[in-house]
Scaffold this motif. Structure first.
Motif, PDB file in Angstrom:
ATOM      1  N   THR A 197       0.824  -1.202   0.000  1.00 59.17           N
ATOM      2  CA  THR A 197       0.000   0.000   0.000  1.00 59.17           C
ATOM      3  C   THR A 197       0.860   1.255   0.000  1.00 59.17           C
ATOM      4  O   THR A 197       0.647   2.184  -0.801  1.00 59.17           O
ATOM      5  N   LEU A 198       1.849   1.304   0.881  1.00 54.89           N
ATOM      6  CA  LEU A 198       2.674   2.500   1.006  1.00 54.89           C
ATOM      7  C   LEU A 198       3.510   2.733  -0.253  1.00 54.89           C
ATOM      8  O   LEU A 198       3.660   3.870  -0.711  1.00 54.89           O
ATOM      9  N   LEU A 199       4.051   1.665  -0.816  1.00 54.44           N
ATOM     10  CA  LEU A 199       4.856   1.825  -2.031  1.00 54.44           C
ATOM     11  C   LEU A 199       3.990   2.204  -3.236  1.00 54.44           C
ATOM     12  O   LEU A 199       4.379   3.040  -4.057  1.00 54.44           O
ATOM     13  N   ALA A 200       2.813   1.607  -3.343  1.00 56.97           N
ATOM     14  CA  ALA A 200       1.919   1.951  -4.450  1.00 56.97           C
ATOM     15  C   ALA A 200       1.463   3.401  -4.343  1.00 56.97           C
ATOM     16  O   ALA A 200       1.395   4.116  -5.354  1.00 56.97           O
ATOM     17  N   LYS A 201       1.161   3.845  -3.124  1.00 62.52           N
ATOM     18  CA  LYS A 201       0.752   5.234  -2.934  1.00 62.52           C
ATOM     19  C   LYS A 201       1.891   6.200  -3.259  1.00 62.52           C
ATOM     20  O   LYS A 201       1.648   7.366  -3.600  1.00 62.52           O
ATOM     21  N   ALA A 202       3.126   5.717  -3.138  1.00 59.57           N
ATOM     22  CA  ALA A 202       4.288   6.546  -3.477  1.00 59.57           C
ATOM     23  C   ALA A 202       4.594   6.505  -4.974  1.00 59.57           C
ATOM     24  O   ALA A 202       5.593   7.080  -5.425  1.00 59.57           O
ATOM     25  N   GLY A 203       3.763   5.817  -5.741  1.00 59.87           N
ATOM     26  CA  GLY A 203       3.927   5.791  -7.186  1.00 59.87           C
ATOM     27  C   GLY A 203       4.786   4.668  -7.718  1.00 59.87           C
ATOM     28  O   GLY A 203       5.164   4.674  -8.901  1.00 59.87           O
ATOM     29  N   ARG A 204       5.089   3.687  -6.886  1.00 56.62           N
ATOM     30  CA  ARG A 204       5.929   2.569  -7.318  1.00 56.62           C
ATOM     31  C   ARG A 204       5.083   1.445  -7.926  1.00 56.62           C
ATOM     32  O   ARG A 204       3.945   1.217  -7.521  1.00 56.62           O
ATOM     33  N   ARG A 205       5.658   0.743  -8.908  1.00 58.94           N
ATOM     34  CA  ARG A 205       5.014  -0.429  -9.495  1.00 58.94           C
ATOM     35  C   ARG A 205       5.287  -1.618  -8.582  1.00 58.94           C
ATOM     36  O   ARG A 205       6.441  -2.033  -8.422  1.00 58.94           O
ATOM     37  N   VAL A 206       4.240  -2.144  -7.988  1.00 61.93           N
ATOM     38  CA  VAL A 206       4.377  -3.178  -6.961  1.00 61.93           C
ATOM     39  C   VAL A 206       3.513  -4.377  -7.323  1.00 61.93           C
ATOM     40  O   VAL A 206       2.358  -4.221  -7.743  1.00 61.93           O
ATOM     41  N   ILE A 207       4.068  -5.569  -7.153  1.00 59.84           N
ATOM     42  CA  ILE A 207       3.272  -6.783  -7.278  1.00 59.84           C
ATOM     43  C   ILE A 207       3.354  -7.552  -5.964  1.00 59.84           C
ATOM     44  O   ILE A 207       4.417  -7.633  -5.340  1.00 59.84           O
ATOM     45  N   VAL A 208       2.217  -8.055  -5.512  1.00 56.81           N
ATOM     46  CA  VAL A 208       2.141  -8.891  -4.311  1.00 56.81           C
ATOM     47  C   VAL A 208       1.813 -10.304  -4.755  1.00 56.81           C
ATOM     48  O   VAL A 208       0.808 -10.531  -5.453  1.00 56.81           O
ATOM     49  N   LEU A 209       2.633 -11.262  -4.359  1.00 53.07           N
ATOM     50  CA  LEU A 209       2.459 -12.668  -4.719  1.00 53.07           C
ATOM     51  C   LEU A 209       2.087 -13.444  -3.464  1.00 53.07           C
ATOM     52  O   LEU A 209       2.929 -13.686  -2.590  1.00 53.07           O
ATOM     53  N   GLU A 210       0.820 -13.802  -3.336  1.00 54.39           N
ATOM     54  CA  GLU A 210       0.290 -14.474  -2.146  1.00 54.39           C
ATOM     55  C   GLU A 210      -0.144 -15.888  -2.518  1.00 54.39           C
ATOM     56  O   GLU A 210      -0.958 -16.081  -3.416  1.00 54.39           O
ATOM     57  N   LYS A 211       0.394 -16.885  -1.814  1.00 56.31           N
ATOM     58  CA  LYS A 211       0.132 -18.277  -2.185  1.00 56.31           C
ATOM     59  C   LYS A 211      -1.288 -18.729  -1.847  1.00 56.31           C
ATOM     60  O   LYS A 211      -1.817 -19.650  -2.472  1.00 56.31           O
ATOM     61  N   ASP A 212      -1.935 -18.109  -0.842  1.00 55.02           N
ATOM     62  CA  ASP A 212      -3.292 -18.487  -0.458  1.00 55.02           C
ATOM     63  C   ASP A 212      -4.319 -17.582  -1.137  1.00 55.02           C
ATOM     64  O   ASP A 212      -3.970 -16.581  -1.771  1.00 55.02           O
ATOM     65  N   HIS A 213      -5.569 -17.950  -0.951  1.00 49.27           N
ATOM     66  CA  HIS A 213      -6.681 -17.094  -1.343  1.00 49.27           C
ATOM     67  C   HIS A 213      -7.334 -16.566  -0.062  1.00 49.27           C
ATOM     68  O   HIS A 213      -7.654 -17.342   0.844  1.00 49.27           O
ATOM     69  N   PHE A 214      -7.504 -15.255   0.016  1.00 47.34           N
ATOM     70  CA  PHE A 214      -8.102 -14.654   1.209  1.00 47.34           C
ATOM     71  C   PHE A 214      -9.625 -14.629   1.048  1.00 47.34           C
ATOM     72  O   PHE A 214     -10.113 -14.491  -0.078  1.00 47.34           O
ATOM     73  N   PRO A 215     -10.369 -14.720   2.180  1.00 53.45           N
ATOM     74  CA  PRO A 215      -9.908 -14.817   3.564  1.00 53.45           C
ATOM     75  C   PRO A 215      -9.430 -16.225   3.906  1.00 53.45           C
ATOM     76  O   PRO A 215      -9.876 -17.202   3.300  1.00 53.45           O
ATOM     77  N   ARG A 216      -8.530 -16.294   4.885  1.00 56.45           N
ATOM     78  CA  ARG A 216      -8.054 -17.577   5.403  1.00 56.45           C
ATOM     79  C   ARG A 216      -7.760 -17.408   6.893  1.00 56.45           C
ATOM     80  O   ARG A 216      -7.435 -16.340   7.380  1.00 56.45           O
ATOM     81  N   PHE A 217      -7.902 -18.515   7.645  1.00 56.63           N
ATOM     82  CA  PHE A 217      -7.700 -18.459   9.097  1.00 56.63           C
ATOM     83  C   PHE A 217      -6.238 -18.185   9.413  1.00 56.63           C
ATOM     84  O   PHE A 217      -5.339 -18.700   8.758  1.00 56.63           O
ATOM     85  N   HIS A 218      -6.038 -17.356  10.425  1.00 52.06           N
ATOM     86  CA  HIS A 218      -4.683 -17.096  10.904  1.00 52.06           C
ATOM     87  C   HIS A 218      -4.773 -16.704  12.365  1.00 52.06           C
ATOM     88  O   HIS A 218      -5.758 -16.105  12.806  1.00 52.06           O
ATOM     89  N   ILE A 219      -3.735 -17.028  13.120  1.00 55.13           N
ATOM     90  CA  ILE A 219      -3.697 -16.663  14.538  1.00 55.13           C
ATOM     91  C   ILE A 219      -2.885 -15.375  14.685  1.00 55.13           C
ATOM     92  O   ILE A 219      -2.200 -14.939  13.762  1.00 55.13           O
ATOM     93  N   GLY A 220      -2.943 -14.761  15.863  1.00 52.52           N
ATOM     94  CA  GLY A 220      -2.279 -13.493  16.111  1.00 52.52           C
ATOM     95  C   GLY A 220      -3.275 -12.383  15.881  1.00 52.52           C
ATOM     96  O   GLY A 220      -3.248 -11.698  14.860  1.00 52.52           O
ATOM     97  N   GLU A 221      -4.186 -12.187  16.847  1.00 54.80           N
ATOM     98  CA  GLU A 221      -5.413 -11.437  16.578  1.00 54.80           C
ATOM     99  C   GLU A 221      -5.531 -10.114  17.337  1.00 54.80           C
ATOM    100  O   GLU A 221      -6.613  -9.549  17.412  1.00 54.80           O
ATOM    101  N   SER A 222      -4.428  -9.628  17.854  1.00 56.41           N
ATOM    102  CA  SER A 222      -4.510  -8.455  18.713  1.00 56.41           C
ATOM    103  C   SER A 222      -3.570  -7.364  18.226  1.00 56.41           C
ATOM    104  O   SER A 222      -2.389  -7.604  17.997  1.00 56.41           O
ATOM    105  N   LEU A 223      -4.096  -6.151  18.060  1.00 56.25           N
ATOM    106  CA  LEU A 223      -3.294  -5.010  17.633  1.00 56.25           C
ATOM    107  C   LEU A 223      -2.824  -4.204  18.835  1.00 56.25           C
ATOM    108  O   LEU A 223      -3.353  -4.335  19.939  1.00 56.25           O
ATOM    109  N   LEU A 224      -1.827  -3.351  18.614  1.00 57.27           N
ATOM    110  CA  LEU A 224      -1.340  -2.419  19.626  1.00 57.27           C
ATOM    111  C   LEU A 224      -1.576  -0.988  19.133  1.00 57.27           C
ATOM    112  O   LEU A 224      -1.585  -0.736  17.921  1.00 57.27           O
ATOM    113  N   PRO A 225      -1.757  -0.020  20.041  1.00 60.09           N
ATOM    114  CA  PRO A 225      -2.064   1.353  19.628  1.00 60.09           C
ATOM    115  C   PRO A 225      -1.061   1.954  18.645  1.00 60.09           C
ATOM    116  O   PRO A 225      -1.446   2.765  17.800  1.00 60.09           O
ATOM    117  N   ARG A 226       0.208   1.589  18.748  1.00 60.06           N
ATOM    118  CA  ARG A 226       1.208   2.163  17.856  1.00 60.06           C
ATOM    119  C   ARG A 226       0.870   1.902  16.381  1.00 60.06           C
ATOM    120  O   ARG A 226       1.199   2.710  15.497  1.00 60.06           O
TER     121      ARG A 226
END
Length: 423
Positions: free
Chosen positions: A28-57
C-alpha cells in the motif's frame, strides 16, 4: 499474458512475497508513493490465521495507509489494554493503554485475522498494487542488477524484493539465515470459542494472559460472543503428554480454576490448531536487493501481542527504505542497514520481555505494580507498542529489570504459587 493466466514476463519496481499484514502494508505504502508493486500471495483470502490483537502504535500506520477508517467501521472489538493474572487465582493486574508512559493512543482493536487481513490486502489492491492470490514463488535469484522470481504464473523481474512470506521465510531459508531462539522452544494450541464469560464494559475488551507454573493462556475477545483461547507450553511438555492438541487444550483449561470458571458455558466453534517451535531470528534482514519484513524477519512469541505490531512497523520502515533506494540507488546499502538496525533494536526489547515472562519473578513483579517513578507506565508503554529510544523510557525500563532481578533473590513482592492448590 497467456491464455492460462501465466505472465510471459513482468517487470516491476518491487516484488513482495506474501500478502499478510506486512506485505499488504508495504504494498500500500509503495503503491501510494507511485511505485510499481506486485504482491504474490500463495493463499486465497480470507483464510484463518492466529495473532489477533493489535497495539495502539499500529493505528498511526493504518492511518498513513489510508485504511484506518475501514478498520474502524468493520465492527472489530476495541481493545483498551491488557490483563495479566496468576494461575493460582491470587493476583491479577490490568494495564490500560491510556495510562502508559507518554501514550500515543488509548485503544487498538482485537481482529479476526481472516477479516482483517482481507481488508488490508484488498486495500493494497485498491491503492494500486498488483495483487495476485493463489500464486507461489518457487525461488529467487539476483542476476546482474535485478531480482528474478520464478513463480507459478511465470517469471517476475524487479528492482527489489521484499520477503513477507511469514513462517515460510523463503529468502531466509534460501540463504541459511534462520536460527531458533535458545530457550524459546514453545508449542501453542488454540481455537475459537463462543460464550466465554467476560466482564462488562472496557474490561471485557482486554487481552487476558494467565500465567500458570509450566504454561500460560491467552484469551482474546473477537466479538460480543466469540473469543480466541490458547495455551502455550514447552514443546517437550506437549510431547510428553502424548495426546492430541484438542485434548491438551481441553485438559489444560480444566486443570486451572481461573480458566475453567470462565469457560464453563463456552462452546468451541473452530477446529483446534497447533503451532510448534515458532520462535526464530535471522542473522541478517537485508541483502543488496532484498529485505525481510514481518514474520519473515523473525518471530519471538505470541505473548504481549507484538506479532502484527512488529510486522506492520517493519513493513512500513522497509517500504520507506526501498522507496528511498529507488529514489537514490547509491543510498540503498545505507538505508537497508538502517532498517535492520532499527528493527533489531525493537525486537531486542520484546525479546527481553518475552524471556522475562517465562521467569516467575517477572510475573510476581508485574502482578504487584507499585507506581514509583512511573515504572508501571513505562512497562505499559511497551505493551502498547511505544518502544522509542528516549532516555526517559529507557532508564525506567532498566530500573524495572533491576527490580525483577532483585525479586529473584529477595522477595520485594509476595511470592506466588502460579498453580492452584489441589486436594
Amino acid at each position: 499474458m497467456h491464455a492460462d493466466g501465466r505472465n510471459s514476463h513482468m517487470k516491476v519496481d518491487v516484488a513482495i512475497i506474501g500478502g499478510g499484514p506486512a506485505g499488504s502494508t508495504a504494498a500500500t505504502l509503495l503503491a501510494k508513493a507511485g511505485r510499481r508493486v506486485i504482491v504474490l500471495e500463495k493463499d486465497h483470502f480470507p483464510r484463518f490465521h492466529i495473532g489477533e490483537s493489535l497495539l495502539p502504535r499500529s493505528m498511526s500506520t493504518l492511518a498513513r495507509m489510508g485504511v484506518l477508517e475501514k478498520i474502524e467501521s468493520a465492527g472489530f472489538v476495541k481493545k483498551f489494554g491488557a490483563e495479566i493474572a496468576s494461575g493460582c487465582g491470587a493476583k491479577e493486574s490490568r494495564f490500560y493503554f491510556k495510562d502508559g508512559f507518554r501514550p500515543r493512543g488509548d485503544h487498538a482493536f482485537q481482529v479476526p485475522r481472516a477479516e482483517f487481513d482481507k481488508i488490508l490486502l484488498d486495500h493494497a489492491r485498491e491503492s494500486g498494487a498488483d495483487v495476485r492470490e493463489g500464486v507461489s514463488v518457487k525461488g529467487v535469484t539476483f542476476p546482474g542488477n535485478e531480482s528474478r522470481l520464478e513463480t507459478s504464473i511465470g517469471p517476475v523481474t524487479s528492482e527489489f524484493v521484499m520477503d513477507c512470506s511469514g513462517r515460510n521465510t523463503l529468502l531466509a531459508s534460501q540463504f541459511g539465515l534462520k536460527a531458533p531462539y535458545n530457550g524459546l522452544n514453545k508449542f501453542a494450541v488454540y481455537a475459537h470459542y463462543e460464550n466465554v464469560d467476560r466482564p462488562e464494559g472496557m474490561d471485557g475488551t482486554l487481552t487476558r494472559m494467565i500465567r500458570a507454573r509450566d504454561r500460560w493462556f491467552w484469551m482474546i475477545p473477537l466479538s460480543p460472543t466469540k473469543m480466541s483461547v490458547g495455551v502455550v507450553m514447552d514443546t517437550s511438555i506437549f510431547r510428553s503428554l502424548r495426546s492430541t492438541p484438542a485434548k491438551v487444550l481441553s485438559d489444560s483449561i480444566s486443570m486451572l480454576p481461573v480458566m475453567r470458571q470462565r469457560m464453563q458455558r463456552s462452546e468451541r466453534c473452530t477446529p483446534v490448531y497447533a503451532s510448534g517451535d515458532y520462535s526464530y531470528q535471522n542473522s541478517s534482514l537485508h541483502g543488496r536487493r532484498w529485505l525481510l519484513a514481518g514474520d519473515s524477519a523473525g518471530f519471538i512469541d505470541p505473548v504481549f501481542s507484538s506479532g502484527i505490531f512488529l510486522a506492520m512497523l517493519g513493513a512500513e520502515q522497509a517500504a520507506d527504505a526501498i522507496h528511498g533506494a529507488l529514489e537514490n540507488p547509491g543510498q540503498a546499502a545505507k538505508l537497508f542497514l538502517r532498517y535492520q538496525c532499527r528493527m533489531q533494536k525493537v525486537m531486542k526489547i520484546y525479546l527481553a520481555f518475552v524471556r522475562a515472562w517465562y521467569r516467575q519473578e517477572f510475573v510476581e513483579t508485574v502482578l504487584n505494580p507499585q507506581n514509583i517513578l512511573e515504572i508501571v507506565p513505562a512497562v505499559n508503554a511497551v505493551l502498547a507498542g511505544n518502544v522509542g529510544t528516549s532516555f526517559a523510557l529507557t532508564w525506567r525500563l532498566f530500573l524495572f529489570r533491576a527490580i525483577v532481578n532483585t525479586q529473584r533473590f529477595i522477595p520485594l513482592c509476595p511470592r506466588l504459587a502460579l498453580q492452584p492448590e489441589f486436594p
